[in-house]
Each structure stands twice: as structure tokens, then as C-alpha cells.
Design a protein around this motif. Structure first.
Motif, PDB file in Angstrom:
ATOM      1  N   GLU A  85       0.825  -1.214   0.000  1.00 26.28           N
ATOM      2  CA  GLU A  85       0.000   0.000   0.000  1.00 26.28           C
ATOM      3  C   GLU A  85       0.858   1.263   0.000  1.00 26.28           C
ATOM      4  OE1 GLU A  85      -3.327   2.101   2.870  1.00 26.28           O
ATOM      5  OE2 GLU A  85      -2.994  -0.067   3.024  1.00 26.28           O
ATOM      6  N   GLU A  89       1.092   4.383  -2.812  1.00 26.22           N
ATOM      7  CA  GLU A  89       0.858   5.813  -2.547  1.00 26.22           C
ATOM      8  C   GLU A  89       1.912   6.657  -3.258  1.00 26.22           C
ATOM      9  OE1 GLU A  89       0.645   6.732   1.629  1.00 26.22           O
ATOM     10  OE2 GLU A  89      -1.501   6.328   1.668  1.00 26.22           O
ATOM     11  N   TYR A  90       3.178   6.260  -3.142  1.00 31.99           N
ATOM     12  CA  TYR A  90       4.249   7.030  -3.777  1.00 31.99           C
ATOM     13  C   TYR A  90       4.168   6.940  -5.298  1.00 31.99           C
ATOM     14  CZ  TYR A  90       6.212   7.420   0.900  1.00 31.99           C
ATOM     15  OH  TYR A  90       6.404   7.708   2.225  1.00 31.99           O
ATOM     16  N   GLN A  94      -0.861   9.811  -4.376  1.00 30.64           N
ATOM     17  CA  GLN A  94      -2.134  10.010  -3.687  1.00 30.64           C
ATOM     18  C   GLN A  94      -2.124   9.293  -2.348  1.00 30.64           C
ATOM     19  OE1 GLN A  94      -5.399   8.701  -6.134  1.00 30.64           O
ATOM     20  NE2 GLN A  94      -4.490   9.538  -7.986  1.00 30.64           N
ATOM     21  N   SER A  95      -2.981   9.737  -1.451  1.00 30.49           N
ATOM     22  CA  SER A  95      -3.150   9.065  -0.163  1.00 30.49           C
ATOM     23  C   SER A  95      -4.100   7.876  -0.326  1.00 30.49           C
ATOM     24  CB  SER A  95      -3.735  10.042   0.851  1.00 30.49           C
ATOM     25  OG  SER A  95      -4.135   9.348   2.011  1.00 30.49           O
ATOM     26  N   SER A  96      -3.830   6.824   0.414  1.00 29.21           N
ATOM     27  CA  SER A  96      -4.713   5.655   0.379  1.00 29.21           C
ATOM     28  C   SER A  96      -5.789   5.734   1.459  1.00 29.21           C
ATOM     29  CB  SER A  96      -3.894   4.372   0.567  1.00 29.21           C
ATOM     30  OG  SER A  96      -3.317   4.342   1.862  1.00 29.21           O
ATOM     31  N   ARG A  97      -5.861   6.865   2.140  1.00 30.45           N
ATOM     32  CA  ARG A  97      -6.848   7.027   3.222  1.00 30.45           C
ATOM     33  C   ARG A  97      -8.247   6.689   2.710  1.00 30.45           C
ATOM     34  NH1 ARG A  97      -6.736   9.698   8.140  1.00 30.45           N
ATOM     35  NH2 ARG A  97      -8.758  10.393   8.880  1.00 30.45           N
ATOM     36  N   SER A 100      -7.675   1.941   1.185  1.00 26.86           N
ATOM     37  CA  SER A 100      -6.596   0.994   1.452  1.00 26.86           C
ATOM     38  C   SER A 100      -6.712  -0.269   0.595  1.00 26.86           C
ATOM     39  CB  SER A 100      -6.620   0.636   2.937  1.00 26.86           C
ATOM     40  OG  SER A 100      -5.568  -0.199   3.256  1.00 26.86           O
ATOM     41  N   PHE A 103      -5.813   0.422  -3.095  1.00 22.61           N
ATOM     42  CA  PHE A 103      -4.374   0.594  -3.311  1.00 22.61           C
ATOM     43  C   PHE A 103      -3.643  -0.741  -3.202  1.00 22.61           C
ATOM     44  CE2 PHE A 103      -5.328   4.908  -3.360  1.00 22.61           C
ATOM     45  CZ  PHE A 103      -4.197   5.685  -3.578  1.00 22.61           C
ATOM     46  N   SER A 195       4.949  13.422  -2.440  1.00 24.90           N
ATOM     47  CA  SER A 195       4.363  12.593  -1.373  1.00 24.90           C
ATOM     48  C   SER A 195       5.307  12.331  -0.211  1.00 24.90           C
ATOM     49  CB  SER A 195       3.921  11.240  -1.942  1.00 24.90           C
ATOM     50  OG  SER A 195       2.971  11.412  -2.952  1.00 24.90           O
TER      51      SER A 195
END
Length: 199
Positions: A85, A89-90, A94-97, A100, A103, A195
Motif C-alpha cells: 500500500e 501511494e508514492y 495520492q493518499s490511500s486514506r 486501502s 491501493f 508525497s
């Protein structure tokens, strides 16, 4: 998110120490090479990130596999699962918030193109990743054995076979490829740069 610099010197990666001085300026030093690093420079960020992942996660997992440590499968699997995960993100910037599972699934689809269905990877996410990180143990469908021929397989309904040593090998290959991409590809480097921060 990367490990943050503080007023007191801390290791932000193996053999990379840093702190914020009294003027608020970040000071980062590579003990291995003797050079000062700039935590705002994308190539220095890549170096820090690479050292973190290899030194704190992948190399210790390799040592467990190499030295035939007893009862290593779960911890090696946990290290592998924690990688997927975060690297995604990198890669995407983007954020995986609250995303999850998406991702995690996308990361595995990228690593194993056209090999698994979304349903397979969603089950793996629930049974392995969520089991280990939320309950402290994989759930009932997971069977771990490094002698399995494949890193990951879904031979029948209700069964997921994982070879931690082979899965780790695939993770290491993926990470090495990603670090090369970051050094060579401007677009990938920009996503990463936006990121990753130690500040």
C-alpha cells in the motif's frame, strides 16, 4: 509518510541521521558516505527512502529467510504486506486514506499483471493484510509455507496459499525496479517527491 526530523538527532534511515537546528534548518548526514543530504532534493529523498525500506524492512526479512529462522513466515508476510500500500501511494502521488483495499489490490495487479482477479485480491486483503494488522493473525483461508511453488495462489474457494520467501523475493524485485524508475523517470519522481517528506 516518512519519518520526521526533530530538534534532537534521530535516524531517519539506517546510517542517515538528521535533526532541525536552532535556526529551523534541517541537517541530514549520511554516515556511510560522509555526505550531507538535502531533505528537499528529490534524489536525496530517493536515497533516504531506499535506505529505509531496504535497511529497516527488506534486509531483516531476507535475513530471516536466509538463516532459516524458525516461525518466520508470519513476520516475513507482514513485512511484505506493509510494503504494498505504501509504495502504491508514492507511485500514484495520492493518499490511500479510506482506499486501502483499492491501493493494495492495484499494487498486486501491477506486480502480477493479469494473474489474479479483483475478488482474489480482495480476499487476500481481508484474510492476510486485515487479519495481521487488525487482529494480529491471518484469517482462516491463509496457508503459509515457503515450499509452495508460487508466491501467491488461490487454488480453490476458501484457500489462499502464500510462500513468504517467494513473495518477499517479488517485493524486493518490485522495489528495486521502482527505485530505478524514480531515478530515470521525471513524472514518477515528481509524484514521489510530492508525497515523501522528512520535514
Amino acid at each position: 509518510m516518512a519519518k520526521r526530523l526533530r530538534r534532537d538527532p534521530i535516524y531517519i534511515a539506517p546510517e542517515i541521521i538528521g535533526h532541525i537546528n536552532e535556526n529551523g534548518t534541517p541537517i541530514v548526514f549520511d554516515e556511510r558516505t560522509g555526505e550531507e543530504l538535502n531533505p528537499n532534493n528529490p534524489f536525496d529523498k530517493i536515497k533516504i527512502y531506499g535506505r529505509q525500506v531496504i535497511g529497516w524492512f527488506l534486509k531483516p526479512a531476507q535475513n530471516m529467510v536466509r538463516y532459516k529462522t524458525q516461525n518466520k513466515g508470519f513476520i516475513v508476510l507482514m513485512i511484505c504486506l506493509s510494503y504494498i500500500e505504501g509504495v502504491e501511494e508514492y507511485r500514484t502521488g495520492q493518499s490511500s486514506r479510506n482506499r486501502s483495499n483499492e491501493f493494495f489490490r492495484n499494487g498486486l495487479h501491477r506486480m502480477y499483471p493479469r494473474k489474479f482477479t479483483d475478488n482474489d485480491l480482495d480476499r487476500f486483503y481481508r484474510e492476510a493484510r486485515c487479519g495481521l494488522f487488525h487482529n494480529g493473525m491471518v484469517r482462516g483461508q491463509i496457508i503459509i509455507n515457503s515450499s509452495f511453488e508460487e508466491s501467491l495462489s488461490f487454488p480453490e474457494s476458501g484457500t489462499i496459499k502464500v510462500s513468504p520467501s517467494k513473495f518477499l523475493r517479488d517485493i524486493i524485485t518490485d522495489f528495486e525496479s521502482y527505485i530505478r524508475t524514480l531515478k530515470e523517470n521525471i513524472a514518477a519522481r515528481e509524484l514521489f517527491d510530492n508525497s515523501f517528506s522528512n520535514l
